[in-house]
Design a protein around this motif. Structure first.
Motif, PDB file in Angstrom:
ATOM      1  N   MET A   1       0.490  -1.289   0.003  1.00 42.08           N
ATOM      2  CA  MET A   1       0.128  -0.131   0.098  1.00 42.08           C
ATOM      3  C   MET A   1       0.763   1.186  -0.081  1.00 42.08           C
ATOM      4  N   THR A   2       1.943   1.193   0.795  1.00 45.28           N
ATOM      5  CA  THR A   2       2.726   2.410   0.706  1.00 45.28           C
ATOM      6  C   THR A   2       3.341   2.558  -0.755  1.00 45.28           C
ATOM      7  N   PHE A   3       3.857   1.749  -1.525  1.00 49.84           N
ATOM      8  CA  PHE A   3       4.244   1.870  -2.881  1.00 49.84           C
ATOM      9  C   PHE A   3       3.047   2.404  -3.773  1.00 49.84           C
ATOM     10  N   THR A   4       1.857   1.951  -3.284  1.00 53.46           N
ATOM     11  CA  THR A   4       0.677   2.441  -4.242  1.00 53.46           C
ATOM     12  C   THR A   4       0.358   3.841  -3.874  1.00 53.46           C
ATOM     13  N   ILE A   8       0.397   6.563  -6.747  1.00 52.48           N
ATOM     14  CA  ILE A   8      -0.754   7.583  -7.055  1.00 52.48           C
ATOM     15  C   ILE A   8      -0.303   9.221  -6.856  1.00 52.48           C
ATOM     16  N   ASN A   9       0.519   9.590  -5.943  1.00 55.56           N
ATOM     17  CA  ASN A   9       1.056  11.049  -5.850  1.00 55.56           C
ATOM     18  C   ASN A   9       1.909  11.199  -6.914  1.00 55.56           C
ATOM     19  N   LEU A  71       6.748   9.372   3.217  1.00 56.16           N
ATOM     20  CA  LEU A  71       5.856   8.382   3.050  1.00 56.16           C
ATOM     21  C   LEU A  71       6.375   6.886   3.001  1.00 56.16           C
ATOM     22  N   TYR A  72       7.499   6.924   2.142  1.00 53.82           N
ATOM     23  CA  TYR A  72       8.201   5.700   2.073  1.00 53.82           C
ATOM     24  C   TYR A  72       9.109   5.269   3.571  1.00 53.82           C
ATOM     25  N   VAL A  78       5.248   1.185   9.040  1.00 53.22           N
ATOM     26  CA  VAL A  78       3.941   1.132   9.692  1.00 53.22           C
ATOM     27  C   VAL A  78       3.193  -0.245   9.058  1.00 53.22           C
ATOM     28  N   GLU A  79       3.225  -0.128   7.682  1.00 49.49           N
ATOM     29  CA  GLU A  79       2.457  -1.097   7.332  1.00 49.49           C
ATOM     30  C   GLU A  79       2.879  -2.564   7.439  1.00 49.49           C
ATOM     31  N   HIS A  80       4.252  -2.923   7.662  1.00 49.53           N
ATOM     32  CA  HIS A  80       4.818  -4.037   7.919  1.00 49.53           C
ATOM     33  C   HIS A  80       4.354  -4.693   9.163  1.00 49.53           C
TER      34      HIS A  80
END
Length: 201
Positions: A1-4, A8-9, A71-72, A78-80
């Motif tokens: 999701m982070t890379f998504t 998008i940005n 964000l990266y 956090v996503e992990h």
């Protein structure tokens, strides 16, 4: 999701370059006008989708680069820990809460200008990172000073509050940054009180 979210940005930024005035007029966050009927037809006005769409627009490549770096760095950690669905929820909650706080401040002041950038979402992920890993070391870029994540997040929040209250940088949405952090904190606290989310126990 982070890379998504990063993708998008980036895509939105390149689309924005084709017609900046159109994208800013339609998708930047414009404060609601108390006299909408008196607004000229060609003058930008508030639309509900701007509560989210403003975050995908950026002023220049540097603005985009710094936000995507944050964000990266914070998003993937956090996503992990909490998963891609909750990271998406955190990001959206931060962006929307940042927009609402920025609108409230704009309506209470004499300044009225559009807000753009993913910073509210990034600040939300930053404070989420600090809540998950409070004692993990974070290093500032300028100057390179290591400090615990909770100190870094708290210091940044106070710095943003100071800059916003001083009114010296009216073209920077400091209160949107603070709003993004508040939205993330609220969601993280809600999850921590739910037994279904054992990752915060």
């Amino acid at each position: 999701m982070t890379f998504t979210l990063i993708a998008i940005n980036i895509v939105a930024f390149f689309l924005e370059q084709h017609d900046p005035n159109l994208f800013i007029g339609l998708f930047a966050l414009w404060p609601p006008s108390p006299a909408v009927a008196a607004v000229a037809a060609d003058e930008p006005i508030f639309h509900v989708w701007q509560l989210l769409s403003y975050s995908a627009l950026h002023a220049n490549p540097t603005h985009l680069l710094f936000n995507m770096f944050g964000l990266y760095v914070f998003g993937r950690e956090v996503e992990h820990t909490i998963g891609y669905v909750r990271v998406a929820a955190l990001y959206v909650a931060s962006v929307v809460s940042g927009a609402l706080v920025q609108i409230a401040v704009s309506l209470a002041s004499t300044h009225s200008y559009p807000t753009i950038g993913a910073s509210a979402g990034v600040f939300g992920l930053l404070v989420s990172y600090a809540m998950l890993f409070p004692h993990r070391r974070v290093v500032l870029l300028f100057p390179p000073i290591p400090m615990p994540a909770w100190v870094f997040a708290t210091g940044y929040a106070l710095f943003e509050l100071f800059l916003g209250a001083s009114g010296e940088e009216v073209d920077v949405a400091h209160f949107a940054h603070i709003g993004g952090m508040l939205g993330a904190i609220a969601l993280m606290v809600y999850w921590s009180r739910s037994r279904r989310h054992s990752w915060l126990d």
